[in-house]
Design a protein around this motif. Structure first.
Motif, PDB file in Angstrom:
ATOM      1  N   ASN A  96       0.840  -1.327   0.122  1.00 58.10           N
ATOM      2  CA  ASN A  96      -0.069  -0.104   0.148  1.00 58.10           C
ATOM      3  C   ASN A  96       0.828   1.217  -0.150  1.00 58.10           C
ATOM      4  OD1 ASN A  96       0.932  -0.263   2.571  1.00 58.10           O
ATOM      5  ND2 ASN A  96      -0.788   0.480   3.554  1.00 58.10           N
ATOM      6  N   LYS A  97       2.011   1.132  -0.657  1.00 56.34           N
ATOM      7  CA  LYS A  97       3.146   2.251  -0.575  1.00 56.34           C
ATOM      8  C   LYS A  97       3.619   2.669  -2.148  1.00 56.34           C
ATOM      9  CE  LYS A  97       3.972   1.509   4.192  1.00 56.34           C
ATOM     10  NZ  LYS A  97       2.929   0.438   4.304  1.00 56.34           N
ATOM     11  N   LEU A  98       3.810   3.682  -2.375  1.00 56.03           N
ATOM     12  CA  LEU A  98       4.766   3.975  -3.547  1.00 56.03           C
ATOM     13  C   LEU A  98       6.204   4.333  -3.221  1.00 56.03           C
ATOM     14  CD1 LEU A  98       4.153   4.391  -6.614  1.00 56.03           C
ATOM     15  CD2 LEU A  98       3.750   6.968  -6.115  1.00 56.03           C
ATOM     16  N   PHE A  99       7.104   3.491  -3.474  1.00 54.41           N
ATOM     17  CA  PHE A  99       8.301   3.538  -3.223  1.00 54.41           C
ATOM     18  C   PHE A  99       9.317   4.427  -4.343  1.00 54.41           C
ATOM     19  CE2 PHE A  99       7.043  -0.206  -0.841  1.00 54.41           C
ATOM     20  CZ  PHE A  99       7.444   0.473   0.397  1.00 54.41           C
ATOM     21  N   ASP A 100      10.248   5.000  -3.859  1.00 52.97           N
ATOM     22  CA  ASP A 100      11.018   5.613  -4.735  1.00 52.97           C
ATOM     23  C   ASP A 100      12.138   4.885  -5.245  1.00 52.97           C
ATOM     24  OD1 ASP A 100      12.980   7.479  -6.018  1.00 52.97           O
ATOM     25  OD2 ASP A 100      12.570   9.067  -4.530  1.00 52.97           O
TER      26      ASP A 100
END
Length: 376
Positions: free
Chosen positions: A165-169
């Protein structure tokens, strides 16, 4: 013509996922933001998963396949990270579903708040997930310290536990060499590769980073896979009867310091409404009971002045001021240590005595003068 670089790389490890993988893939194909690549990692499956992955990649160029010997989800995700081309990284489990707007809304939030860490809500109900197909875009921007208090559950905040549930760089991951710990998450361990990765990733962000939270459920998390690592670990632990946590040395002093730190980071915490912070307060009361139990199991003395400590008194005072019933409040308020410890043990073991004494304490407190959690 140069190859188009995808905006997002979606990583999907798959182990014996033949029954579920197609549904996950279909939800990825249905994304309203189409500039992505999806890396399917066959983790040494013994069913039809390898062939299914190959067929999917042959029919849609956005999907790529990696086959590795069975090594666990951490190794599978690392295999995908090594070849991911996207500026941003998202993850999914092979038996889960993405809402069509997940990537669109995540990238929109990242564009609106470029210095933030984008996190979104999830659901376990497929019906709820289907209902989100027309959900309007919403965003909440708060520092992590405030965001995690606002989103506590009975077992603490889950916002910073999972990777799906995350957008990682992607650039940050590559530059700082942030990899999944391959010793975690295998069938002979207690898991934890997700939270370990998230913690190390967030350690590379500014202190108390800004969180861009999308409150609509954009991800449907299930536990369908009978061969999944999670189910293997859970079943093994249940069979061993290991429902009580290991006692932690010095835990009571640690949790008191943590509570004080969180209160210092969030001005006005003790004045917040029950609707905002009830789960947070309940969590820390239960955790204090666990700390008391740890101290007894390890024959440790209580921290000096524990019962009169301002942090404990603030916590108990919040319940009294708001007339909110929490099962652990009365034993702590009356300094009834053994009962506080017993309430932790009963809750952990799902013993019906917990419910009996919960209601008993409620009536001792004055019943109708106090609100129960299910009425909030």
């Amino acid at each position: 013509m140069s190859e188009t670089i995808p905006a997002v790389s979606i990583i999907v490890p798959a182990y014996n996922a033949e029954r579920w993988l197609q549904g996950c893939v279909d939800s990825i194909r249905a994304q309203t933001m189409e500039n992505f690549e999806c890396i399917l990692v066959d983790d040494g499956s013994a069913d039809g998963t390898p062939a299914l992955c190959d067929r999917i990649a042959q029919t849609d160029a956005r999907f790529r396949v990696v086959h590795i010997p069975n090594s666990g989800p951490a190794a599978a995700r690392n295999a995908a990270l090594r070849i991911a081309r996207g500026r941003w990284i998202a993850c999914a489990d092979s038996d889960d579903w993405l809402i069509p707007q997940e990537l669109e809304y995540a990238l929109r939030a990242q564009k609106e708040a470029p210095d933030s860490f984008v996190v979104w809500n999830s659901t376990r109900s497929l019906e709820d997930a289907q209902g989100q197909r027309t959900a309007p875009y919403q965003i909440q921007l708060l520092p992590r310290s405030q965001m995690e208090i606002m989103h506590y559950t009975g077992n603490g905040t889950t916002l910073f536990v999972h990777v799906w549930n995350k957008l990682f760089d992607g650039d940050l991951i590559r530059n700082r060499q942030i990899w999944f710990n391959e010793q975690l998450g295998r069938a002979n361990t207690s898991g934890g590769e997700d939270v370990d990765f998230v913690r190390r990733y967030m350690a590379c962000l500014p202190e108390d980073p800004l969180i861009a939270y999308l409150p609509m459920p954009l991800y449907c998390h299930t536990l369908n896979t009978t061969d999944s690592i999670i189910r293997t670990v859970v079943e093994r632990n249940a069979a061993a009867g290991s429902l009580l946590d290991e006692p932690q040395p010095g835990y009571l002093a640690h949790i008191m310091a943590e509570l004080g730190e969180k209160a210092a980071r969030v001005p006005g915490l003790w004045d917040m409404s029950a609707e905002q912070v009830f789960p947070f307060m309940q969590h820390y009361m239960r955790t204090l009971c666990f700390g008391l139990w740890c101290a007894r199991q390890l024959h440790e003395p209580l921290p000096k002045g524990f019962w009169k400590d301002e942090r404990l008194q603030k916590l108990l005072g919040w319940c009294a001021a708001n007339r909110i019933h929490i099962a652990y409040w009365l034993p702590l308020r009356l300094r009834w240590r053994r009962m506080a410890e017993q309430m932790y043990v009963w809750s952990q073991l799902h013993n019906p005595n917990f419910g009996h004494f919960d209601w008993l304490f409620y009536y001792i407190e004055g019943a109708k003068k106090w609100k129960r959690p299910d009425t909030l």
